[in-house]
Design a protein around this motif. Structure first.
Motif, PDB file in Angstrom:
ATOM      1  N   LYS A 105      33.828  70.758 -32.975  1.00  0.00           N
ATOM      2  CA  LYS A 105      32.767  71.163 -34.243  1.00  0.00           C
ATOM      3  C   LYS A 105      31.663  71.988 -34.248  1.00  0.00           C
ATOM      4  CE  LYS A 105      34.701  69.472 -39.167  1.00  0.00           C
ATOM      5  NZ  LYS A 105      33.375  68.678 -39.934  1.00  0.00           N
ATOM      6  N   LEU A 106      30.894  70.956 -33.278  1.00  0.00           N
ATOM      7  CA  LEU A 106      29.421  71.562 -32.725  1.00  0.00           C
ATOM      8  C   LEU A 106      29.932  73.316 -32.284  1.00  0.00           C
ATOM      9  CD1 LEU A 106      28.394  67.766 -31.918  1.00  0.00           C
ATOM     10  CD2 LEU A 106      27.338  69.359 -33.177  1.00  0.00           C
ATOM     11  N   LYS A 107      29.971  72.891 -31.261  1.00  0.00           N
ATOM     12  CA  LYS A 107      30.915  74.663 -30.254  1.00  0.00           C
ATOM     13  C   LYS A 107      31.269  75.414 -30.861  1.00  0.00           C
ATOM     14  CE  LYS A 107      33.401  72.986 -26.586  1.00  0.00           C
ATOM     15  NZ  LYS A 107      35.306  72.775 -26.479  1.00  0.00           N
ATOM     16  N   GLN A 108      32.118  75.522 -32.251  1.00  0.00           N
ATOM     17  CA  GLN A 108      32.213  76.512 -32.859  1.00  0.00           C
ATOM     18  C   GLN A 108      30.845  76.619 -33.833  1.00  0.00           C
ATOM     19  OE1 GLN A 108      35.445  74.572 -35.756  1.00  0.00           O
ATOM     20  NE2 GLN A 108      35.020  75.778 -37.092  1.00  0.00           N
ATOM     21  N   PHE A 109      29.832  75.850 -34.450  1.00  0.00           N
ATOM     22  CA  PHE A 109      28.754  76.038 -34.842  1.00  0.00           C
ATOM     23  C   PHE A 109      27.465  76.375 -33.926  1.00  0.00           C
ATOM     24  CE2 PHE A 109      31.322  73.666 -38.245  1.00  0.00           C
ATOM     25  CZ  PHE A 109      30.813  74.960 -39.855  1.00  0.00           C
ATOM     26  N   TYR A 110      27.134  75.944 -33.151  1.00  0.00           N
ATOM     27  CA  TYR A 110      26.195  75.936 -31.900  1.00  0.00           C
ATOM     28  C   TYR A 110      26.652  76.471 -30.582  1.00  0.00           C
ATOM     29  CZ  TYR A 110      24.626  73.293 -35.845  1.00  0.00           C
ATOM     30  OH  TYR A 110      23.804  72.560 -37.303  1.00  0.00           O
ATOM     31  N   GLY A 111      27.668  76.882 -30.394  1.00  0.00           N
ATOM     32  CA  GLY A 111      27.825  77.607 -29.151  1.00  0.00           C
ATOM     33  C   GLY A 111      27.506  76.531 -28.153  1.00  0.00           C
ATOM     34  N   ILE A 112      26.846  76.946 -27.175  1.00  0.00           N
ATOM     35  CA  ILE A 112      27.165  75.522 -25.964  1.00  0.00           C
ATOM     36  C   ILE A 112      25.715  74.950 -25.501  1.00  0.00           C
ATOM     37  CG2 ILE A 112      25.655  76.209 -23.780  1.00  0.00           C
ATOM     38  CD1 ILE A 112      26.919  78.155 -22.413  1.00  0.00           C
ATOM     39  N   ARG A 113      24.832  75.178 -26.666  1.00  0.00           N
ATOM     40  CA  ARG A 113      24.081  73.800 -27.722  1.00  0.00           C
ATOM     41  C   ARG A 113      24.977  73.149 -28.255  1.00  0.00           C
ATOM     42  NH1 ARG A 113      18.672  74.332 -26.745  1.00  0.00           N
ATOM     43  NH2 ARG A 113      17.056  73.218 -27.726  1.00  0.00           N
ATOM     44  N   GLY A 114      25.610  73.213 -28.984  1.00  0.00           N
ATOM     45  CA  GLY A 114      26.021  72.710 -29.997  1.00  0.00           C
ATOM     46  C   GLY A 114      26.777  71.110 -28.901  1.00  0.00           C
ATOM     47  N   ASP A 115      27.647  72.260 -28.276  1.00  0.00           N
ATOM     48  CA  ASP A 115      28.551  71.263 -27.293  1.00  0.00           C
ATOM     49  C   ASP A 115      27.819  70.442 -25.805  1.00  0.00           C
ATOM     50  OD1 ASP A 115      30.441  70.721 -26.205  1.00  0.00           O
ATOM     51  OD2 ASP A 115      31.068  72.543 -24.558  1.00  0.00           O
ATOM     52  N   ARG A 116      26.817  70.858 -25.114  1.00  0.00           N
ATOM     53  CA  ARG A 116      26.226  70.242 -23.953  1.00  0.00           C
ATOM     54  C   ARG A 116      24.874  69.476 -25.085  1.00  0.00           C
ATOM     55  NH1 ARG A 116      26.879  74.322 -20.031  1.00  0.00           N
ATOM     56  NH2 ARG A 116      29.014  75.055 -20.218  1.00  0.00           N
ATOM     57  N   LEU A 117      24.195  70.226 -25.766  1.00  0.00           N
ATOM     58  CA  LEU A 117      22.801  68.753 -25.919  1.00  0.00           C
ATOM     59  C   LEU A 117      22.764  68.248 -27.277  1.00  0.00           C
ATOM     60  CD1 LEU A 117      20.203  68.904 -24.773  1.00  0.00           C
ATOM     61  CD2 LEU A 117      19.341  70.749 -26.828  1.00  0.00           C
ATOM     62  N   TYR A 118      23.352  69.055 -28.431  1.00  0.00           N
ATOM     63  CA  TYR A 118      23.678  68.131 -29.854  1.00  0.00           C
ATOM     64  C   TYR A 118      24.306  67.365 -30.457  1.00  0.00           C
ATOM     65  CZ  TYR A 118      20.759  72.687 -31.204  1.00  0.00           C
ATOM     66  OH  TYR A 118      20.502  73.670 -31.747  1.00  0.00           O
ATOM     67  N   SER A 119      25.815  67.440 -29.194  1.00  0.00           N
ATOM     68  CA  SER A 119      26.714  66.289 -29.228  1.00  0.00           C
ATOM     69  C   SER A 119      26.361  65.053 -28.852  1.00  0.00           C
ATOM     70  CB  SER A 119      27.836  66.768 -28.440  1.00  0.00           C
ATOM     71  OG  SER A 119      27.824  67.202 -27.076  1.00  0.00           O
ATOM     72  N   VAL A 120      25.149  65.372 -28.120  1.00  0.00           N
ATOM     73  CA  VAL A 120      24.823  64.316 -26.717  1.00  0.00           C
ATOM     74  C   VAL A 120      23.971  63.450 -27.476  1.00  0.00           C
ATOM     75  CG1 VAL A 120      24.072  63.252 -24.549  1.00  0.00           C
ATOM     76  CG2 VAL A 120      25.430  65.389 -24.115  1.00  0.00           C
ATOM     77  N   GLN A 121      22.739  64.557 -27.999  1.00  0.00           N
ATOM     78  CA  GLN A 121      21.649  63.818 -29.065  1.00  0.00           C
ATOM     79  C   GLN A 121      22.146  63.569 -30.094  1.00  0.00           C
ATOM     80  OE1 GLN A 121      19.471  67.568 -29.324  1.00  0.00           O
ATOM     81  NE2 GLN A 121      17.556  67.394 -27.632  1.00  0.00           N
ATOM     82  N   ASN A 122      23.165  64.004 -30.917  1.00  0.00           N
ATOM     83  CA  ASN A 122      23.566  62.565 -32.073  1.00  0.00           C
ATOM     84  C   ASN A 122      23.877  61.633 -31.796  1.00  0.00           C
ATOM     85  OD1 ASN A 122      23.735  65.664 -33.183  1.00  0.00           O
ATOM     86  ND2 ASN A 122      25.393  65.962 -33.363  1.00  0.00           N
ATOM     87  N   CYS A 123      25.006  61.459 -30.678  1.00  0.00           N
ATOM     88  CA  CYS A 123      25.629  59.975 -30.025  1.00  0.00           C
ATOM     89  C   CYS A 123      24.507  59.266 -29.459  1.00  0.00           C
ATOM     90  CB  CYS A 123      26.464  60.660 -29.419  1.00  0.00           C
ATOM     91  SG  CYS A 123      27.824  60.606 -29.741  1.00  0.00           S
ATOM     92  N   ALA A 124      23.364  60.268 -28.989  1.00  0.00           N
ATOM     93  CA  ALA A 124      22.357  58.754 -28.566  1.00  0.00           C
ATOM     94  C   ALA A 124      21.578  58.461 -29.678  1.00  0.00           C
ATOM     95  CB  ALA A 124      21.375  60.097 -27.681  1.00  0.00           C
ATOM     96  N   ALA A 125      21.050  59.376 -31.329  1.00  0.00           N
ATOM     97  CA  ALA A 125      20.624  58.713 -31.998  1.00  0.00           C
ATOM     98  C   ALA A 125      21.360  57.603 -32.678  1.00  0.00           C
ATOM     99  CB  ALA A 125      19.573  59.959 -33.414  1.00  0.00           C
ATOM    100  N   ALA A 126      22.499  57.739 -32.316  1.00  0.00           N
ATOM    101  CA  ALA A 126      23.439  56.650 -33.468  1.00  0.00           C
ATOM    102  C   ALA A 126      23.221  55.822 -32.442  1.00  0.00           C
ATOM    103  CB  ALA A 126      24.883  56.977 -33.406  1.00  0.00           C
ATOM    104  N   ILE A 127      23.086  55.125 -30.782  1.00  0.00           N
ATOM    105  CA  ILE A 127      23.463  54.907 -30.405  1.00  0.00           C
ATOM    106  C   ILE A 127      22.283  54.107 -30.562  1.00  0.00           C
ATOM    107  CG2 ILE A 127      23.548  53.660 -27.629  1.00  0.00           C
ATOM    108  CD1 ILE A 127      25.196  56.787 -27.316  1.00  0.00           C
ATOM    109  N   GLU A 128      21.093  54.260 -30.389  1.00  0.00           N
ATOM    110  CA  GLU A 128      19.876  53.811 -30.812  1.00  0.00           C
ATOM    111  C   GLU A 128      19.594  52.712 -31.966  1.00  0.00           C
ATOM    112  OE1 GLU A 128      17.591  52.587 -28.464  1.00  0.00           O
ATOM    113  OE2 GLU A 128      15.929  52.815 -30.023  1.00  0.00           O
TER     114      GLU A 128
END
Ligand code: FMN
Length: 237
Positions: A105-128
């Motif tokens: 979904k992130l790739k679909q909505f936000y392209g490369i930034r969604g795929d590579r960056l937001y997907s990781v950042q979202n999970c990092a927020a959940a992890i912390e």
């Protein structure tokens, strides 16, 4: 997938003062990476509160691309620990949460930034969030990201397009870990422009007037510098 929150869920059940032992800043400042656990099991309702901590994290476009694989089986825990470069202490935790990122979904909505960056950042927020929630509940955990991704995927049947982000072994701490060192505020804060440091920063932070004055001063200096560069460029033409 059920998209809506269960209406019978009452957030107060999770955050009752008997369960939560500290305020948020205390939790942030006193959390430590815990790598040694007692044999005491983590009750399912307590595990649920930790997961809730992750579920309530912010995410780009509220896409909530995190998925959590809960591992209790002894053999599975061993496989996870082996995939984590043989950090075998991981298998001694009563339960392990493996945080995975769905990227579609992130790739679909936000392209490369969604795929590579937001997907990781979202999970990092959940992890912390989960680490802090666990700590508030008297549990210990450790953010483990040193693993062989293919091995971990094979161990837990994680499909090809899903990317594991972290392993969180969870249990009651059986060690007291001293606070690690942290950079000072002076080391990590700049004013108005990257690299512009202020000494005695605590004094600045305590006094909004001093803060404003310094910001204006630096902004002024930066503008003068920019003007000079522009002028020099102009005179070269
Ligand atoms: C992205 C990331 C990856 C990490 N990977 C590992 C790991 O593979 N094994 C481990 O023992 N600790 C790991 N850690 C924990 C760090 O070593 C620990 O957070 C750091 O030393 C600071 O200590 P503290 O968590 O007690 O504040 C990781 C932490 C982060 C944020």
């Amino acid at each position: 997938m059920q998209e809506k929150e269960n209406p019978s869920f009452d957030i107060k059940d999770s955050v009752s003062p008997e369960k939560m032992k500290m305020n948020v800043f205390e939790a942030i400042a006193t959390r430590r990476s815990i790598r040694k656990f007692t044999s005491q099991d983590v009750p399912m309702e307590i595990l649920g509160v930790v997961i809730d901590g992750g579920r309530y994290a912010p995410s780009s476009g509220n896409i909530q691309n995190w998925r959590f694989v809960l591992v209790k089986d002894k053999e599975n825990k061993q496989r996870v620990a082996e995939a984590a470069m043989h950090q075998l202490w991981i298998a001694s935790a009563p339960v392990i949460i493996v945080v995975c990122a769905e990227t579609e979904k992130l790739k679909q909505f936000y392209g490369i930034r969604g795929d590579r960056l937001y997907s990781v950042q979202n999970c990092a927020a959940a992890i912390e969030n989960m680490l802090l929630t666990a700590h508030c509940l008297g549990l210990g955990s450790c953010w483990v990201s040193d693993f062989d991704e293919d091995m971990l995927k094979r161990a837990l049947n994680i499909p090809g397009d899903i990317r594991p982000q972290a392993i969180l072994p969870l249990g009651y701490p059986d060690e007291i870990v001293p606070a690690p060192t942290h950079y000072t505020m002076e080391n990590v804060c700049y004013f108005e422009s990257y690299g512009t440091r202020v000494s005695n920063i605590e004094r600045v932070m305590q006094n909004p007037l001093v803060f404003d004055k310094i910001s204006r001063l630096f902004k002024g200096l930066i503008d003068v510098g920019k003007d000079a560069i522009e002028k020099r460029k102009g005179s070269k033409k």
